[in-house]
Design a protein around this motif. Sequence first.
Motif, PDB file in Angstrom:
ATOM      1  N   GLU A  55     -72.508  17.620  14.770  1.00 14.50           N
ATOM      2  CA  GLU A  55     -72.993  18.930  15.212  1.00 14.50           C
ATOM      3  C   GLU A  55     -74.434  19.189  14.797  1.00 14.50           C
ATOM      4  N   MET A  56     -75.035  18.274  14.046  1.00 17.90           N
ATOM      5  CA  MET A  56     -76.411  18.440  13.610  1.00 17.90           C
ATOM      6  C   MET A  56     -77.375  18.001  14.689  1.00 17.90           C
ATOM      7  N   ASN A  57     -78.351  18.849  14.972  1.00 17.86           N
ATOM      8  CA  ASN A  57     -79.450  18.514  15.884  1.00 17.86           C
ATOM      9  C   ASN A  57     -80.734  18.485  15.074  1.00 17.86           C
ATOM     10  N   LEU A  58     -81.478  17.377  15.178  1.00 19.24           N
ATOM     11  CA  LEU A  58     -82.680  17.198  14.379  1.00 19.24           C
ATOM     12  C   LEU A  58     -83.922  17.259  15.253  1.00 19.24           C
ATOM     13  N   ALA A  59     -84.939  17.961  14.780  1.00 13.94           N
ATOM     14  CA  ALA A  59     -86.233  18.027  15.462  1.00 13.94           C
ATOM     15  C   ALA A  59     -87.288  17.415  14.558  1.00 13.94           C
ATOM     16  N   VAL A  60     -88.213  16.656  15.158  1.00 11.75           N
ATOM     17  CA  VAL A  60     -89.250  15.954  14.418  1.00 11.75           C
ATOM     18  C   VAL A  60     -90.613  16.496  14.828  1.00 11.75           C
ATOM     19  N   ASN A  61     -91.511  16.660  13.864  1.00 13.03           N
ATOM     20  CA  ASN A  61     -92.838  17.175  14.190  1.00 13.03           C
ATOM     21  C   ASN A  61     -93.780  16.045  14.607  1.00 13.03           C
ATOM     22  N   SER A  62     -95.021  16.390  14.865  1.00 13.89           N
ATOM     23  CA  SER A  62     -95.985  15.410  15.368  1.00 13.89           C
ATOM     24  C   SER A  62     -96.331  14.341  14.336  1.00 13.89           C
ATOM     25  N   ASP A  63     -96.025  14.581  13.071  1.00 19.49           N
ATOM     26  CA  ASP A  63     -96.272  13.599  12.022  1.00 19.49           C
ATOM     27  C   ASP A  63     -95.082  12.666  11.802  1.00 19.49           C
ATOM     28  N   GLY A  64     -94.020  12.850  12.603  1.00 21.41           N
ATOM     29  CA  GLY A  64     -92.842  12.007  12.451  1.00 21.41           C
ATOM     30  C   GLY A  64     -91.910  12.439  11.348  1.00 21.41           C
ATOM     31  N   LEU A  65     -92.068  13.655  10.858  1.00 16.68           N
ATOM     32  CA  LEU A  65     -91.218  14.188   9.801  1.00 16.68           C
ATOM     33  C   LEU A  65     -90.212  15.171  10.392  1.00 16.68           C
ATOM     34  N   LYS A  75     -79.186  26.934   9.879  1.00 18.12           N
ATOM     35  CA  LYS A  75     -80.525  26.546  10.295  1.00 18.12           C
ATOM     36  C   LYS A  75     -81.299  26.071   9.070  1.00 18.12           C
ATOM     37  N   VAL A  76     -81.932  24.916   9.199  1.00 17.14           N
ATOM     38  CA  VAL A  76     -82.686  24.330   8.096  1.00 17.14           C
ATOM     39  C   VAL A  76     -84.092  24.008   8.593  1.00 17.14           C
ATOM     40  N   THR A  77     -85.102  24.410   7.839  1.00 10.62           N
ATOM     41  CA  THR A  77     -86.469  24.029   8.164  1.00 10.62           C
ATOM     42  C   THR A  77     -87.085  23.338   6.958  1.00 10.62           C
ATOM     43  N   PHE A  78     -88.005  22.413   7.234  1.00 15.02           N
ATOM     44  CA  PHE A  78     -88.688  21.668   6.184  1.00 15.02           C
ATOM     45  C   PHE A  78     -90.186  21.920   6.297  1.00 15.02           C
ATOM     46  N   GLU A  79     -90.805  22.221   5.175  1.00 18.40           N
ATOM     47  CA  GLU A  79     -92.245  22.386   5.104  1.00 18.40           C
ATOM     48  C   GLU A  79     -92.793  21.315   4.168  1.00 18.40           C
TER      49      GLU A  79
END
Length: 266
Positions: A55-65, A75-79
């Motif tokens: 059920e987890m959906n992962l999104a990756v930023n432009s840096d590949g993180l 909801k989980v966000t990473f900085e």
Amino acid sequence: MKFLKFLVVLTIGITCCMNFTSCSNEEDEPNSGASNGTVNPATVFANGIPQKVGEMNLAVNSDGLVSKITDGSVKVTFEYPCMSRANEADVVMNVSDEYDSWVIYITLNDLGYSKYWKAIYDDGDVEEYWFEYNSDNQLNKIKIQNEVNITIEYTYEKGDIIGIKITPAEGGTMKISYGVTPIKNVGGVMTWGMFFEFEDMQYAYYAGLLGKATVSLPIKNEAYIDGESSVENYTWTINEKGLPTKLTVEWIDSEGSETEDMDFVW
């Protein structure tokens, strides 16, 4: 019905420089500030970060993180900020569900994996976590400090987790097996059971923050948790690249059995 219900309630973006380099700090204490570590999920997921795990959906930023994970109502966000010593973090993990929200400040080791966590909850509660790794950069010990101090220790054989122990003694044990002909863990995935009820660790693992995976995919997890025995049987569907596309989990305990399918999208 799942064995996890038997677990004791244990209560638990942009980097500073090129190539995902985190801020450095001269001090060596785990909670004394940012490290020299570099967040690089490719060291965990050599064939790419999965887009979906169950059920987890992962999104990756432009840096590949990994920048965001959604898991039902969670909801989980990473900085990945370049933070000063006063902020004491290399990564900030924000977690919320329909009831609460909390923030986890993460200090990395020199390899870019979690060394220390400080979790601060809306009600003011604070929990601290310390992580240790073996010579293959796999997680082998977690110490958790909260109302109940907990230690989780992993035993490895040929790169695979074969046993897990929680102390205090009433916490529980797990025995993991891989079959006569083990399936190579090409995707670097880990099953939920190996992180117990600590969902935050599951999210951090898939962000590449908790070291490397087992060499093989497990086929059975025999658990004795809080005085109750249970078994998880794992059946994997593998594509032509060797990556898992589906995991069927069968839970068996004293009340009966239950089966669930988890899909992987790459």
